[in-house]
Design an enzyme around this catalytic site. Structure first.
Site, PDB file in Angstrom:
ATOM      1  N   SER A 120       9.359   0.559   0.707  1.00 41.37           N
ATOM      2  CA  SER A 120       8.079   1.115   0.239  1.00 41.37           C
ATOM      3  C   SER A 120       6.940   0.471   1.014  1.00 41.37           C
ATOM      4  CB  SER A 120       7.839   0.837  -1.247  1.00 41.37           C
ATOM      5  OG  SER A 120       6.552   1.340  -1.625  1.00 41.37           O
TER       6      SER A 120
ATOM      7  N   TYR B 159       0.970   3.968  -5.860  1.00 40.86           N
ATOM      8  CA  TYR B 159       1.969   2.888  -5.832  1.00 40.86           C
ATOM      9  C   TYR B 159       2.385   2.523  -7.257  1.00 40.86           C
ATOM     10  CZ  TYR B 159       3.991  -1.676  -4.546  1.00 40.86           C
ATOM     11  OH  TYR B 159       4.826  -2.751  -4.352  1.00 40.86           O
TER      12      TYR B 159
END
Ligand code: UDP
Length: 319
Positions: free
Chosen positions: A76, A146
């Site tokens: 990520s 996020y």
């Protein structure tokens, strides 16, 4: 020989995890699409027959041939400026990537550990943060891509655990630092070290009274390794409870680097920047027998050695 898939293998944390698993005698399958990762972080592993690398985006169907014992999902974008630049990819890797990997874990009968984050607590109203706290997240703010991807990731992982009986582990990672952080990733520590080394202003956002609690990467990896091998499937905070304001943190780095041209300068505070953050690590202590061993003074010294080599003095840094 046990086999582990590490996603985000070329990243800061992923590459340190690969090293740890190799050291423990595992066969490591590293996977990365290199949007924020750097092959330099894992180049030293390529000569080893215990290591293989797959260039792949895990938000697309993932396959690994043969048996698989563990999956560590560490892919990520992880710094605020990265996920602002790549909001859709950030959501896809947390949501679709996690779904693909949970499917792979189910198929292989593997145990899966996901990299969650202190960001699930948002701008916290409970301090220090315990795992029971549900958080204070703005879903539509700049950090929402996020935070919500990671919250969805936790929810999906719990669903696979509860519905399919999959073996899962959830680590909530608090600010971590150490060698292999990207010089330009925009996080406070790489920004401050680069600016101090180049003799520039250290860009303190806001008045610098916001706090963070920084954990050295070796401590974090130890905590994660223990959690993976524990029998505890609920989320566990791993971080260093030693809390510092960003202004004090800047002063510590100024003192360590000792460049007379560098000084603190102040810039606007980004939207939704959490005002304070500090982990309650009672669970990690009780369940894993874990607590951090490396003080900030020692960790910063080790990290400075890395940044001295990594920072090109004639480049400026985003801050
Ligand atoms: N920060 C700062 N200057 C910078 C980069 C970050 O003052 O050049 C601040 C930021 O506003 C936040 C803290 O440092 O309060 C930590 O930011 P970082 O991006 O490292 O991670 P976060 O904990 O916010 O995810």
């Amino acid at each position: 020989m046990k086999k582990v898939l590490v996603t985000g293998a070329a990243g800061f944390l992923g590459s340190h995890l690969c090293d740890r698993f190799i050291k423990e005698g595992y066969h490591v399958v590293g996977m990365d699409n290199l949007i924020t990762g750097d092959m330099a972080n894992i180049e030293h592993l390529f000569p080893l027959k215990e290591f293989e690398f797959h260039y792949h985006d895990v938000s697309k169907f993932v396959h690994v041939a043969g048996d698989l014992d563990y999956i560590m999902h560490f892919a990520s974008p992880a710094s605020p400026i990265d996920y602002l630049k790549m909001p859709i990819q950030t959501m896809k890797v947390g949501a679709m990537g996690t779904h693909n990997l949970l499917g792979l874990a189910k198929e292989k009968g593997a145990r899966m550990l996901i990299a969650s984050t202190s960001e699930v607590y948002g701008d916290p109203l409970v301090h220090p943060q315990t795992e029971e706290y549900w958080g204070n997240v703005n879903p539509i703010g700049p950090r929402g891509v996020y935070d919500e991807a990671k919250r969805y990731q936790e929810a999906l992982t719990m669903a696979y655990h509860n519905y399919h009986g999959l073996e899962t582990r959830i680590v909530r990672i608090f600010n971590t630092y150490g060698p292999r952080m990207r010089v330009n990733d925009g996080r406070v520590l790489p920004a401050f070290f680069s600016q101090a080394i180049r003799g520039e202003g250290l860009t303190v956002f806001g008045d610098g009274s916001q706090t963070r609690s920084f954990c050295y990467v070796d401590d974090l990896v130890e905590g994660i390794y223990r959690l993976l091998h524990s029998d505890y499937h609920m989320p566990v905070n791993i971080g260093n409870p030693s809390e510092v304001t960003i202004k004090e943190f800047g002063e510590e780095i100024l003192e360590l680097v000792g460049n007379p041209k560098a000084k603190l300068i102040y810039k606007e505070l980004p939207k939704d920047d959490p005002k304070k953050r500090r982990p309650n690590i009672t669970k990690a202590k009780e369940i894993l027998g874990w607590e951090p061993q490396v003080s900030r003074a020692e960790g910063l010294k080790r990290t400075y050695e890395y940044f001295k080599k990594a920072v090109k003095v004639d480049e400026t840094v985003e801050g």
